[in-house]
Write a protein that holds these residues in place. Sequence first.
Motif, PDB file in Angstrom:
ATOM      1  N   LYS A 155       0.823  -1.212   0.000  1.00 52.90           N
ATOM      2  CA  LYS A 155       0.000   0.000   0.000  1.00 52.90           C
ATOM      3  C   LYS A 155       0.858   1.263   0.000  1.00 52.90           C
ATOM      4  N   GLU A 156       2.083   1.166   0.490  1.00 48.26           N
ATOM      5  CA  GLU A 156       2.985   2.321   0.481  1.00 48.26           C
ATOM      6  C   GLU A 156       3.239   2.826  -0.946  1.00 48.26           C
ATOM      7  N   TYR A 157       3.018   1.955  -1.925  1.00 46.03           N
ATOM      8  CA  TYR A 157       3.188   2.316  -3.326  1.00 46.03           C
ATOM      9  C   TYR A 157       1.841   2.285  -4.047  1.00 46.03           C
ATOM     10  N   ASN A 158       0.787   2.544  -3.287  1.00 44.34           N
ATOM     11  CA  ASN A 158      -0.591   2.601  -3.805  1.00 44.34           C
ATOM     12  C   ASN A 158      -0.998   1.332  -4.546  1.00 44.34           C
ATOM     13  N   TYR A 159      -0.443   0.215  -4.134  1.00 46.10           N
ATOM     14  CA  TYR A 159      -0.743  -1.097  -4.711  1.00 46.10           C
ATOM     15  C   TYR A 159      -0.400  -1.181  -6.199  1.00 46.10           C
ATOM     16  N   ASN A 160       0.312  -0.204  -6.713  1.00 45.24           N
ATOM     17  CA  ASN A 160       0.640  -0.167  -8.140  1.00 45.24           C
ATOM     18  C   ASN A 160       1.931  -0.887  -8.479  1.00 45.24           C
ATOM     19  N   LYS A 161       2.751  -1.137  -7.474  1.00 42.77           N
ATOM     20  CA  LYS A 161       4.038  -1.790  -7.729  1.00 42.77           C
ATOM     21  C   LYS A 161       4.066  -3.148  -7.048  1.00 42.77           C
ATOM     22  N   ASN A 162       4.660  -4.088  -7.737  1.00 36.53           N
ATOM     23  CA  ASN A 162       4.938  -5.387  -7.153  1.00 36.53           C
ATOM     24  C   ASN A 162       6.255  -5.273  -6.413  1.00 36.53           C
ATOM     25  N   ILE A 163       6.420  -6.055  -5.364  1.00 35.87           N
ATOM     26  CA  ILE A 163       7.654  -5.969  -4.575  1.00 35.87           C
ATOM     27  C   ILE A 163       8.892  -6.231  -5.430  1.00 35.87           C
ATOM     28  N   ALA A 164       8.750  -7.031  -6.480  1.00 36.45           N
ATOM     29  CA  ALA A 164       9.892  -7.322  -7.354  1.00 36.45           C
ATOM     30  C   ALA A 164      10.374  -6.071  -8.087  1.00 36.45           C
ATOM     31  N   GLU A 165       9.508  -5.067  -8.197  1.00 35.30           N
ATOM     32  CA  GLU A 165       9.872  -3.825  -8.871  1.00 35.30           C
ATOM     33  C   GLU A 165      10.616  -2.856  -7.949  1.00 35.30           C
ATOM     34  N   LEU A 166      10.695  -3.195  -6.677  1.00 34.39           N
ATOM     35  CA  LEU A 166      11.333  -2.321  -5.702  1.00 34.39           C
ATOM     36  C   LEU A 166      12.794  -2.703  -5.522  1.00 34.39           C
ATOM     37  N   SER A 167      13.582  -1.775  -5.046  1.00 33.64           N
ATOM     38  CA  SER A 167      14.984  -2.070  -4.750  1.00 33.64           C
ATOM     39  C   SER A 167      15.047  -3.004  -3.538  1.00 33.64           C
ATOM     40  N   LYS A 168      16.179  -3.647  -3.359  1.00 31.35           N
ATOM     41  CA  LYS A 168      16.354  -4.530  -2.195  1.00 31.35           C
ATOM     42  C   LYS A 168      16.160  -3.758  -0.893  1.00 31.35           C
ATOM     43  N   LYS A 169      16.637  -2.527  -0.857  1.00 25.98           N
ATOM     44  CA  LYS A 169      16.485  -1.710   0.344  1.00 25.98           C
ATOM     45  C   LYS A 169      15.008  -1.440   0.626  1.00 25.98           C
ATOM     46  N   GLU A 170      14.250  -1.113  -0.413  1.00 26.61           N
ATOM     47  CA  GLU A 170      12.815  -0.872  -0.247  1.00 26.61           C
ATOM     48  C   GLU A 170      12.094  -2.154   0.192  1.00 26.61           C
ATOM     49  N   GLN A 171      12.483  -3.270  -0.407  1.00 30.66           N
ATOM     50  CA  GLN A 171      11.891  -4.558  -0.035  1.00 30.66           C
ATOM     51  C   GLN A 171      12.150  -4.866   1.435  1.00 30.66           C
ATOM     52  N   ASN A 172      13.393  -4.686   1.854  1.00 33.16           N
ATOM     53  CA  ASN A 172      13.742  -4.971   3.250  1.00 33.16           C
ATOM     54  C   ASN A 172      13.052  -4.017   4.217  1.00 33.16           C
ATOM     55  N   ASN A 173      12.927  -2.740   3.834  1.00 28.66           N
ATOM     56  CA  ASN A 173      12.219  -1.786   4.700  1.00 28.66           C
ATOM     57  C   ASN A 173      10.764  -2.195   4.905  1.00 28.66           C
ATOM     58  N   LEU A 174      10.108  -2.626   3.831  1.00 27.24           N
ATOM     59  CA  LEU A 174       8.724  -3.085   3.956  1.00 27.24           C
ATOM     60  C   LEU A 174       8.642  -4.361   4.801  1.00 27.24           C
ATOM     61  N   SER A 175       9.547  -5.287   4.544  1.00 26.74           N
ATOM     62  CA  SER A 175       9.550  -6.555   5.277  1.00 26.74           C
ATOM     63  C   SER A 175       9.824  -6.346   6.754  1.00 26.74           C
ATOM     64  N   ASP A 176      10.722  -5.441   7.081  1.00 26.06           N
ATOM     65  CA  ASP A 176      11.092  -5.201   8.474  1.00 26.06           C
ATOM     66  C   ASP A 176       9.912  -4.717   9.312  1.00 26.06           C
ATOM     67  N   LYS A 177       8.937  -4.086   8.683  1.00 25.90           N
ATOM     68  CA  LYS A 177       7.751  -3.618   9.408  1.00 25.90           C
ATOM     69  C   LYS A 177       6.909  -4.774   9.940  1.00 25.90           C
ATOM     70  N   LEU A 178       7.117  -5.953   9.414  1.00 26.95           N
ATOM     71  CA  LEU A 178       6.347  -7.129   9.825  1.00 26.95           C
ATOM     72  C   LEU A 178       6.928  -7.820  11.063  1.00 26.95           C
ATOM     73  N   TYR A 179       8.110  -7.401  11.441  1.00 31.75           N
ATOM     74  CA  TYR A 179       8.812  -8.013  12.570  1.00 31.75           C
ATOM     75  C   TYR A 179       8.537  -7.233  13.839  1.00 31.75           C
ATOM     76  N   PRO A 180       8.540  -7.861  14.989  1.00 29.85           N
ATOM     77  CA  PRO A 180       8.801  -9.271  15.308  1.00 29.85           C
ATOM     78  C   PRO A 180       7.553 -10.155  15.236  1.00 29.85           C
ATOM     79  N   GLU A 181       6.387  -9.562  14.955  1.00 32.12           N
ATOM     80  CA  GLU A 181       5.128 -10.326  14.976  1.00 32.12           C
ATOM     81  C   GLU A 181       5.155 -11.555  14.071  1.00 32.12           C
ATOM     82  N   ILE A 182       5.727 -11.413  12.890  1.00 31.52           N
ATOM     83  CA  ILE A 182       5.736 -12.526  11.946  1.00 31.52           C
ATOM     84  C   ILE A 182       6.481 -13.740  12.501  1.00 31.52           C
TER      85      ILE A 182
END
Length: 148
Positions: A56-83
């Motif tokens: 949603k940070e990219y208005n659902y218009n981008k797939n995670i594969a289109e993001l840089s590794k840093k952007e991917q990790n920043n989004l993923s890190d928000k899921l921790y530690p709950e995940i």
Amino acid sequence: MKEYETWRINRIFNNITKKGDNYSDSIELLYDLYCKGYYFLEKLGLKYGLVLCYPKEYNYNKNIAELSKKEQNNLSDKLYPEIITEVEFVKNLITNNKIILTGKLNKNNYYMYIDNMNEEERERVQFYENEKKENKFWNFLRKIIKIN
């Protein structure tokens, strides 16, 4: 095949909990596995994996594969530690044979598994766990205003 499939799923889980190489890909894979028949991954797939597929940070218009590794990790890190808690719960279900991976596909090419979970465990892996509470509320409301 059963042993291989158990190893493969545990490898994905370990990569997520230890934030290994491409851990955001492993989180996203949970959604794919859920959609392909591993319904015990409902919460992990929908609450975590799907969030990364089209963030949603990219208005659902981008797939995670289109993001840089840093952007991917920043989004993923928000899921921790709950995940981690949720991954460990499902991992324990597999270890304790509450979920038995068969390594087989059904006629529709969906993964097959044996579900030995009790009701409480089954509710815990569901994403829409509040649905029952909502139904109770609406049933109560219908009785009050006498709508059938």
